[in-house]
Write an enzyme that holds these catalytic residues in place. Sequence first.
Site, mmCIF file in Angstrom:
data_model
loop_
_atom_site.group_PDB
_atom_site.id
_atom_site.type_symbol
_atom_site.label_atom_id
_atom_site.label_comp_id
_atom_site.label_asym_id
_atom_site.label_seq_id
_atom_site.Cartn_x
_atom_site.Cartn_y
_atom_site.Cartn_z
ATOM 1 C CE LYS A 187 -1.256 2.827 2.380
ATOM 2 N NZ LYS A 187 -1.232 4.566 1.620
ATOM 3 C CE LYS A 190 -4.401 10.905 2.183
ATOM 4 N NZ LYS A 190 -4.485 10.612 2.720
ATOM 5 C CD GLU A 263 12.926 1.109 9.005
ATOM 6 O OE1 GLU A 263 13.678 1.953 9.096
ATOM 7 O OE2 GLU A 263 13.933 -0.506 8.565
ATOM 8 C CG LEU A 264 8.302 3.668 13.505
ATOM 9 C CD1 LEU A 264 7.765 4.306 14.691
ATOM 10 C CD2 LEU A 264 7.268 4.060 12.487
HETATM 11 P P1 NAP Z 1 2.949 9.138 7.490
HETATM 12 O O1 NAP Z 1 1.802 9.236 7.399
HETATM 13 O O2 NAP Z 1 3.035 8.018 8.447
HETATM 14 O O3 NAP Z 1 2.290 7.408 6.446
HETATM 15 C C1 NAP Z 1 2.892 6.349 5.636
HETATM 16 C C2 NAP Z 1 2.044 5.423 5.241
HETATM 17 O O4 NAP Z 1 0.933 4.919 5.903
HETATM 18 C C3 NAP Z 1 1.367 5.939 4.041
HETATM 19 O O5 NAP Z 1 1.194 4.636 3.029
HETATM 20 C C4 NAP Z 1 -0.463 6.146 5.112
HETATM 21 O O6 NAP Z 1 -0.700 5.925 3.974
HETATM 22 C C5 NAP Z 1 0.017 5.242 5.729
HETATM 23 N N1 NAP Z 1 -0.747 5.277 6.968
HETATM 24 C C6 NAP Z 1 -1.563 6.002 7.507
HETATM 25 N N2 NAP Z 1 -2.230 6.056 8.792
HETATM 26 C C7 NAP Z 1 -2.722 4.670 8.193
HETATM 27 C C8 NAP Z 1 -3.423 3.982 9.195
HETATM 28 N N3 NAP Z 1 -4.363 4.689 10.138
HETATM 29 N N4 NAP Z 1 -3.252 2.547 8.637
HETATM 30 C C9 NAP Z 1 -2.034 2.320 7.934
HETATM 31 N N5 NAP Z 1 -1.917 2.746 6.757
HETATM 32 C C10 NAP Z 1 -1.817 3.985 7.127
HETATM 33 O O7 NAP Z 1 4.259 9.210 7.129
HETATM 34 P P2 NAP Z 1 3.983 10.309 5.848
HETATM 35 O O8 NAP Z 1 3.777 11.595 5.787
HETATM 36 O O9 NAP Z 1 3.777 9.529 4.525
HETATM 37 O O10 NAP Z 1 5.967 9.865 6.019
HETATM 38 C C11 NAP Z 1 6.988 10.575 6.380
HETATM 39 C C12 NAP Z 1 7.035 10.080 8.384
HETATM 40 O O11 NAP Z 1 7.476 9.392 7.452
HETATM 41 C C13 NAP Z 1 8.030 10.926 9.100
HETATM 42 O O12 NAP Z 1 7.952 10.731 10.045
HETATM 43 C C14 NAP Z 1 9.434 10.090 8.169
HETATM 44 O O13 NAP Z 1 10.638 9.872 9.373
HETATM 45 C C15 NAP Z 1 8.976 8.418 8.245
HETATM 46 N N6 NAP Z 1 10.580 8.124 7.575
HETATM 47 C C16 NAP Z 1 10.772 6.644 7.838
HETATM 48 C C17 NAP Z 1 11.772 6.083 7.183
HETATM 49 C C18 NAP Z 1 12.341 5.154 8.144
HETATM 50 O O14 NAP Z 1 13.429 4.155 6.952
HETATM 51 N N7 NAP Z 1 13.167 5.552 9.605
HETATM 52 C C19 NAP Z 1 11.956 6.273 6.130
HETATM 53 C C20 NAP Z 1 11.619 7.496 5.069
HETATM 54 C C21 NAP Z 1 10.202 8.120 6.586
HETATM 55 P P3 NAP Z 1 -1.687 7.056 3.476
HETATM 56 O O15 NAP Z 1 -1.028 7.944 1.485
HETATM 57 O O16 NAP Z 1 -3.183 7.435 2.673
HETATM 58 O O17 NAP Z 1 -2.063 8.278 4.366
#
Ligand code: NAP
Length: 490
Positions: A187, A190, A263-264
């Site tokens: 997934k 979006k 991976e947060l």
């Molecule tokens: P996010 O809001 O947590 O979303 C990540 C993914 O999770 C998206 O596909 C999102 O879908 C999905 N998602 C959101 N709510 C969900 C739920 N309730 N149930 C299941 N899936 C859900 O993060 P983001 O804004 O896309 O990415 C930025 C974050 O990622 C930052 O905090 C960054 O540090 C972290 N990150 C960490 C790493 C690592 O390796 N540690 C690498 C890259 C990024 P939607 O798109 O539909 O919201």
Amino acid sequence: MSTIGSSSEQDVVGKVAKGLLIGGEWRDATGGGTLPVEDPSTGESLCEVADATPEDAMAALDAACAVQAEWAATPPRERGEILRRAYEAVVARAGELALLMTLEMGKPVAESRAEVLYAADFLRWFSEEAVRIEGRWATAPNGGMRMLTMRQPVGPCLLITPWNFPLAMGTRKIGPAVAAGCTVVVKPAKLTPLSMLALAQILDEAGLPGGVLNVVTARSAGKTTGPLIDDPRLRKLSFTGSTEVGRQLMAQASRHVLRVSMELGGNAPFVVFDDADLDAAVDGAMVAKMRNIGEACTAANRFHVHASVADAFTEKLARRMGAMKVGRGSEDGVEVGPLIDDDQRRKVAALVDDAVGRGARAIVGGEQPDGPGHFYPPTVLAGVPGDARLLREEIFGPVAPIATFATEDEAIAAANRTEYGLVAYVYTRDLDRAIRVIERLETGMGGLNQGLVSNAAAPFGGVKQSGFGREGGVEGIDEYLSIKYAAIRV
Ligand code: NAP
């Protein structure tokens, strides 16, 4: 309505399958729902992709479960060769994939190209690891039996990826899962589904059997993936995204004691000692801060600089960041694209305003431009006080806050003053100090006189609230394997 500029832009978007990939078939969402994909440099729509229903997602899990046993029994060399062919196809198409990524995510094409090659590297690396899934044979210490240890595919996996690295965060999971013999439902975010859909087409063309990789794009992530996490046939959830969503998914996964990798978020300190090569530190800072427009989990979130060199470092960094060309990522010479959306831009602006309100000085940037697109200028803040929010929160934008320290202990304490623990950067020419400091930093990764740590051959991952599990390196495939031990009477 699509408002893509040049014909090459129209071509790369036009070539992408916009449906759901389920059991080897591309199909529309049940009911025909779609969701728009925007160009963040204009705010206008590029195209629409399928908006999966929970039933569609369940069909994807059904498809993954149906071929799990067969895929696990497929010779490792065959699994590896499919990944290798996909690697070669991604490299051959790097130009068009880079443009596609820039259109949906915003970063300059040169940076998108670097991500495409980085993403491809996971396919190559795990094509090589597929044939090295080994076990152990031992005699029990009392000599009474033999102990056979084997590693087997964990089973059907759900892979959830973020928007900031639309391709690499996918291959970092798909590569090891497929190599290990697992089937997957992916997934993607979006906001940036097109890169993943293009990758799925490439893996399909590379010969990946139907059902091994299933892709569902959806407007509502929770509603779509929730039923899968609650289904006992799912054996693994690998998530990259925010700590907040990771926490929710861990709670949900606990119901069936589902195996998870997380991976947060990050809050990387970039520490510059008084004995550092300042020009090298500024070069490293430019990469650690400005790669991906600052929208990276590994982005240097705060600079801790020894007070005796802070003015010189700040001046050099401000000169470099202030000279960067901001604009649409597909235009020549652009070095800084737009932020992903207006929510992200508002958040960055609020963090800068908070720091300035508490006494920080904007040396360059700090003013949000007018006009279309979610642009925010490269910004350097000096004299940032310890209580500023951006020292604690993930900025995810092109903002470099600089604070000072006086002693090594003070620098380490400041670097560790966060609930995150993904990566830290340290600049010093003193070897003893380098080793001392790296050992005391509470992070999963460290950059020593080096502003970029990501590499397919290295174990990427964090500690504390940056998560657990490792992606890449020889460790990466372990996330998709279970250890089984057989006691054998002899
Ligand atoms: P996010 O809001 O947590 O979303 C990540 C993914 O999770 C998206 O596909 C999102 O879908 C999905 N998602 C959101 N709510 C969900 C739920 N309730 N149930 C299941 N899936 C859900 O993060 P983001 O804004 O896309 O990415 C930025 C974050 O990622 C930052 O905090 C960054 O540090 C972290 N990150 C960490 C790493 C690592 O390796 N540690 C690498 C890259 C990024 P939607 O798109 O539909 O919201």
